[in-house]
Design a protein around this motif. Sequence first.
Motif, PDB file in Angstrom:
ATOM      1  N   LEU A 129       0.859  -1.181   0.000  1.00  0.00           N
ATOM      2  CA  LEU A 129       0.000   0.000   0.000  1.00  0.00           C
ATOM      3  C   LEU A 129       0.896   1.231   0.000  1.00  0.00           C
ATOM      4  O   LEU A 129       1.723   1.406   0.892  1.00  0.00           O
ATOM      5  CB  LEU A 129      -0.907  -0.012   1.229  1.00  0.00           C
ATOM      6  CG  LEU A 129      -1.938   1.117   1.329  1.00  0.00           C
ATOM      7  CD1 LEU A 129      -2.947   1.032   0.191  1.00  0.00           C
ATOM      8  CD2 LEU A 129      -2.654   1.056   2.678  1.00  0.00           C
ATOM      9  N   MET A 130       0.712   2.082  -1.005  1.00  0.00           N
ATOM     10  CA  MET A 130       1.576   3.249  -1.131  1.00  0.00           C
ATOM     11  C   MET A 130       1.132   4.335  -0.147  1.00  0.00           C
ATOM     12  O   MET A 130      -0.060   4.482   0.142  1.00  0.00           O
ATOM     13  CB  MET A 130       1.533   3.788  -2.562  1.00  0.00           C
ATOM     14  CG  MET A 130       1.872   2.737  -3.616  1.00  0.00           C
ATOM     15  SD  MET A 130       3.431   1.863  -3.328  1.00  0.00           S
ATOM     16  CE  MET A 130       4.597   3.209  -3.541  1.00  0.00           C
ATOM     17  N   PRO A 131       2.076   5.142   0.361  1.00  0.00           N
ATOM     18  CA  PRO A 131       1.731   6.210   1.313  1.00  0.00           C
ATOM     19  C   PRO A 131       1.038   7.379   0.620  1.00  0.00           C
ATOM     20  O   PRO A 131       1.128   7.541  -0.612  1.00  0.00           O
ATOM     21  CB  PRO A 131       3.091   6.626   1.867  1.00  0.00           C
ATOM     22  CG  PRO A 131       4.054   6.299   0.767  1.00  0.00           C
ATOM     23  CD  PRO A 131       3.522   5.051   0.128  1.00  0.00           C
ATOM     24  N   ALA A 132       0.383   8.204   1.409  1.00  0.00           N
ATOM     25  CA  ALA A 132      -0.385   9.322   0.857  1.00  0.00           C
ATOM     26  C   ALA A 132       0.481  10.251   0.014  1.00  0.00           C
ATOM     27  O   ALA A 132       0.056  10.709  -1.065  1.00  0.00           O
ATOM     28  CB  ALA A 132      -1.048  10.097   1.989  1.00  0.00           C
ATOM     29  N   HIS A 133       1.698  10.546   0.472  1.00  0.00           N
ATOM     30  CA  HIS A 133       2.528  11.505  -0.259  1.00  0.00           C
ATOM     31  C   HIS A 133       2.875  11.017  -1.659  1.00  0.00           C
ATOM     32  O   HIS A 133       3.148  11.807  -2.558  1.00  0.00           O
ATOM     33  CB  HIS A 133       3.809  11.826   0.529  1.00  0.00           C
ATOM     34  CG  HIS A 133       4.786  10.696   0.642  1.00  0.00           C
ATOM     35  ND1 HIS A 133       5.657  10.358  -0.379  1.00  0.00           N
ATOM     36  CD2 HIS A 133       5.039   9.828   1.658  1.00  0.00           C
ATOM     37  CE1 HIS A 133       6.402   9.331   0.005  1.00  0.00           C
ATOM     38  NE2 HIS A 133       6.057   8.989   1.229  1.00  0.00           N
ATOM     39  N   TYR A 134       2.861   9.706  -1.853  1.00  0.00           N
ATOM     40  CA  TYR A 134       3.136   9.134  -3.175  1.00  0.00           C
ATOM     41  C   TYR A 134       2.016   9.496  -4.141  1.00  0.00           C
ATOM     42  O   TYR A 134       2.260   9.862  -5.293  1.00  0.00           O
ATOM     43  CB  TYR A 134       3.276   7.620  -3.052  1.00  0.00           C
ATOM     44  CG  TYR A 134       3.666   6.911  -4.327  1.00  0.00           C
ATOM     45  CD1 TYR A 134       4.954   7.020  -4.852  1.00  0.00           C
ATOM     46  CD2 TYR A 134       2.753   6.102  -4.995  1.00  0.00           C
ATOM     47  CE1 TYR A 134       5.325   6.348  -6.004  1.00  0.00           C
ATOM     48  CE2 TYR A 134       3.112   5.421  -6.148  1.00  0.00           C
ATOM     49  CZ  TYR A 134       4.397   5.551  -6.652  1.00  0.00           C
ATOM     50  OH  TYR A 134       4.752   4.884  -7.804  1.00  0.00           O
ATOM     51  N   PHE A 135       0.777   9.423  -3.672  1.00  0.00           N
ATOM     52  CA  PHE A 135      -0.366   9.802  -4.508  1.00  0.00           C
ATOM     53  C   PHE A 135      -0.376  11.309  -4.765  1.00  0.00           C
ATOM     54  O   PHE A 135      -0.645  11.757  -5.882  1.00  0.00           O
ATOM     55  CB  PHE A 135      -1.680   9.365  -3.854  1.00  0.00           C
ATOM     56  CG  PHE A 135      -1.895   7.877  -3.851  1.00  0.00           C
ATOM     57  CD1 PHE A 135      -2.398   7.235  -4.970  1.00  0.00           C
ATOM     58  CD2 PHE A 135      -1.576   7.119  -2.731  1.00  0.00           C
ATOM     59  CE1 PHE A 135      -2.600   5.857  -4.980  1.00  0.00           C
ATOM     60  CE2 PHE A 135      -1.767   5.746  -2.725  1.00  0.00           C
ATOM     61  CZ  PHE A 135      -2.284   5.104  -3.849  1.00  0.00           C
ATOM     62  N   TYR A 136      -0.087  12.082  -3.737  1.00  0.00           N
ATOM     63  CA  TYR A 136      -0.079  13.538  -3.906  1.00  0.00           C
ATOM     64  C   TYR A 136       1.018  13.998  -4.873  1.00  0.00           C
ATOM     65  O   TYR A 136       0.880  15.017  -5.542  1.00  0.00           O
ATOM     66  CB  TYR A 136       0.125  14.225  -2.554  1.00  0.00           C
ATOM     67  CG  TYR A 136      -1.036  14.068  -1.599  1.00  0.00           C
ATOM     68  CD1 TYR A 136      -2.351  14.274  -2.042  1.00  0.00           C
ATOM     69  CD2 TYR A 136      -0.827  13.725  -0.263  1.00  0.00           C
ATOM     70  CE1 TYR A 136      -3.419  14.128  -1.160  1.00  0.00           C
ATOM     71  CE2 TYR A 136      -1.890  13.587   0.616  1.00  0.00           C
ATOM     72  CZ  TYR A 136      -3.181  13.785   0.160  1.00  0.00           C
ATOM     73  OH  TYR A 136      -4.238  13.655   1.024  1.00  0.00           O
ATOM     74  N   LYS A 137       2.099  13.232  -4.939  1.00  0.00           N
ATOM     75  CA  LYS A 137       3.178  13.574  -5.862  1.00  0.00           C
ATOM     76  C   LYS A 137       2.671  13.612  -7.304  1.00  0.00           C
ATOM     77  O   LYS A 137       3.047  14.483  -8.089  1.00  0.00           O
ATOM     78  CB  LYS A 137       4.315  12.548  -5.723  1.00  0.00           C
ATOM     79  CG  LYS A 137       5.416  12.687  -6.763  1.00  0.00           C
ATOM     80  CD  LYS A 137       6.448  11.566  -6.628  1.00  0.00           C
ATOM     81  CE  LYS A 137       7.476  11.619  -7.743  1.00  0.00           C
ATOM     82  NZ  LYS A 137       8.457  10.499  -7.648  1.00  0.00           N
ATOM     83  N   TYR A 138       1.829  12.670  -7.663  1.00  0.00           N
ATOM     84  CA  TYR A 138       1.314  12.589  -9.027  1.00  0.00           C
ATOM     85  C   TYR A 138      -0.017  13.313  -9.200  1.00  0.00           C
ATOM     86  O   TYR A 138      -0.413  13.622 -10.330  1.00  0.00           O
ATOM     87  CB  TYR A 138       1.129  11.122  -9.439  1.00  0.00           C
ATOM     88  CG  TYR A 138       2.423  10.377  -9.574  1.00  0.00           C
ATOM     89  CD1 TYR A 138       3.165  10.452 -10.741  1.00  0.00           C
ATOM     90  CD2 TYR A 138       2.919   9.613  -8.521  1.00  0.00           C
ATOM     91  CE1 TYR A 138       4.371   9.777 -10.866  1.00  0.00           C
ATOM     92  CE2 TYR A 138       4.127   8.931  -8.636  1.00  0.00           C
ATOM     93  CZ  TYR A 138       4.847   9.016  -9.815  1.00  0.00           C
ATOM     94  OH  TYR A 138       6.047   8.351  -9.932  1.00  0.00           O
ATOM     95  N   ALA A 139      -0.696  13.548  -8.092  1.00  0.00           N
ATOM     96  CA  ALA A 139      -2.025  14.155  -8.169  1.00  0.00           C
ATOM     97  C   ALA A 139      -2.162  15.220  -7.086  1.00  0.00           C
ATOM     98  O   ALA A 139      -2.929  15.074  -6.145  1.00  0.00           O
ATOM     99  CB  ALA A 139      -3.110  13.089  -8.002  1.00  0.00           C
ATOM    100  N   SER A 140      -1.419  16.315  -7.241  1.00  0.00           N
ATOM    101  CA  SER A 140      -1.501  17.389  -6.251  1.00  0.00           C
ATOM    102  C   SER A 140      -2.906  17.984  -6.206  1.00  0.00           C
ATOM    103  O   SER A 140      -3.299  18.595  -5.213  1.00  0.00           O
ATOM    104  CB  SER A 140      -0.482  18.485  -6.572  1.00  0.00           C
ATOM    105  OG  SER A 140      -0.772  19.118  -7.811  1.00  0.00           O
ATOM    106  N   GLU A 141      -3.670  17.768  -7.273  1.00  0.00           N
ATOM    107  CA  GLU A 141      -5.042  18.287  -7.321  1.00  0.00           C
ATOM    108  C   GLU A 141      -5.938  17.659  -6.253  1.00  0.00           C
ATOM    109  O   GLU A 141      -7.030  18.183  -5.968  1.00  0.00           O
ATOM    110  CB  GLU A 141      -5.664  18.040  -8.715  1.00  0.00           C
ATOM    111  CG  GLU A 141      -4.979  18.802  -9.838  1.00  0.00           C
ATOM    112  CD  GLU A 141      -3.909  17.987 -10.555  1.00  0.00           C
ATOM    113  OE1 GLU A 141      -3.615  18.277 -11.729  1.00  0.00           O
ATOM    114  OE2 GLU A 141      -3.356  17.047  -9.927  1.00  0.00           O
ATOM    115  N   LEU A 142      -5.509  16.556  -5.656  1.00  0.00           N
ATOM    116  CA  LEU A 142      -6.288  15.957  -4.567  1.00  0.00           C
ATOM    117  C   LEU A 142      -6.438  16.926  -3.403  1.00  0.00           C
ATOM    118  O   LEU A 142      -7.376  16.824  -2.611  1.00  0.00           O
ATOM    119  CB  LEU A 142      -5.627  14.659  -4.094  1.00  0.00           C
ATOM    120  CG  LEU A 142      -5.686  13.468  -5.056  1.00  0.00           C
ATOM    121  CD1 LEU A 142      -4.848  12.315  -4.508  1.00  0.00           C
ATOM    122  CD2 LEU A 142      -7.124  13.025  -5.288  1.00  0.00           C
TER     123      LEU A 142
END
Length: 319
Positions: A40-53
């Motif tokens: 399970l990837m950490p939140a910052h990994y998703f935000y790196k690619y999708a700052s629009e979140l």
Amino acid sequence: MQIALAPMEGLVDDILRDVLTQVGGIDWCVTEFIRVSERLMPAHYFYKYASELHQGAKTAAGVPLRLQLLGSDPVCLAENAAYACELGAPVLDLNFGCPAKTVNRSRGGAILLKEPELLHSIVNHVRRAVPAHTPVTAKMRLGYESPEGALDCARALADGGAGQIVVHARTKVDGYKPPAHWEWIARIQEVVKVPVVANGEIWTVDDWRRCREICGARDIMIGRGLVARPDLARQIAAAEAGEDVVEMTWTQLQPFLQDFWQQALNKMTPIQAPGRLKQWLALLTKSYPEATTLFNTLRRETDCERIGQLIGFVRSEAA
């Protein structure tokens, strides 16, 4: 008709998504693929690619963002998809089209088109893991080496729970070489009940017209064509509405180019930023002679201040 901005790894990041959606005509966009495997990837990994979140999964212009995942482990993808929804992802897209050799060697992207059963399993696991109101979509190519299995792959995705399928009308081996085989999009739409979105080799309004005539698809996704001609979606929307098609001039594009540069300076290192600007300029040369002149001037320039001067950029006090 809906017009989507395609995900393009290493090119269409949050900065370019922001700038292109400001130009107008784009109904939704997709992140670069977010690779997941084994954990399970950490939140910052998703935000790196999708700052629009951080802003409701929309660009500053209010255009909705879809989150794209890439991988081959159904359980791992499902767990990460569920977590992405907790972070605010409104739509989960699954990548079965990336032609990159490094990705395919690691069993991701277009290589999975050789295994329709796995496609079905991945989509099914993700569909069951995310909230019922969250759409799950998929992007595919026509196949790996040939389009012979394209219909089986599309059926597998639809039967697994994909609510929409974007079809890049070339195989992995085709890469990005023209032509795009739009006739296959029509064949795929005949065998699945979910909407099929046409993608591939749409550079102009005339290309869009030919694509629609050949495949009948109402909705389209554009990648390089929109990066090279930032107002292409706006032009196509005008043509669809029966309005005059007015092309953006180089002078009108300048504020967007300068905005891109400021965001690049804010988010990247002085070493990275020039390369990203030149990358976009290289594609703009396909549509604007002025871009060719500027690109040649900047080709070997690495000083950020000098680059800013050459594109008429004035750094804001807020930056």
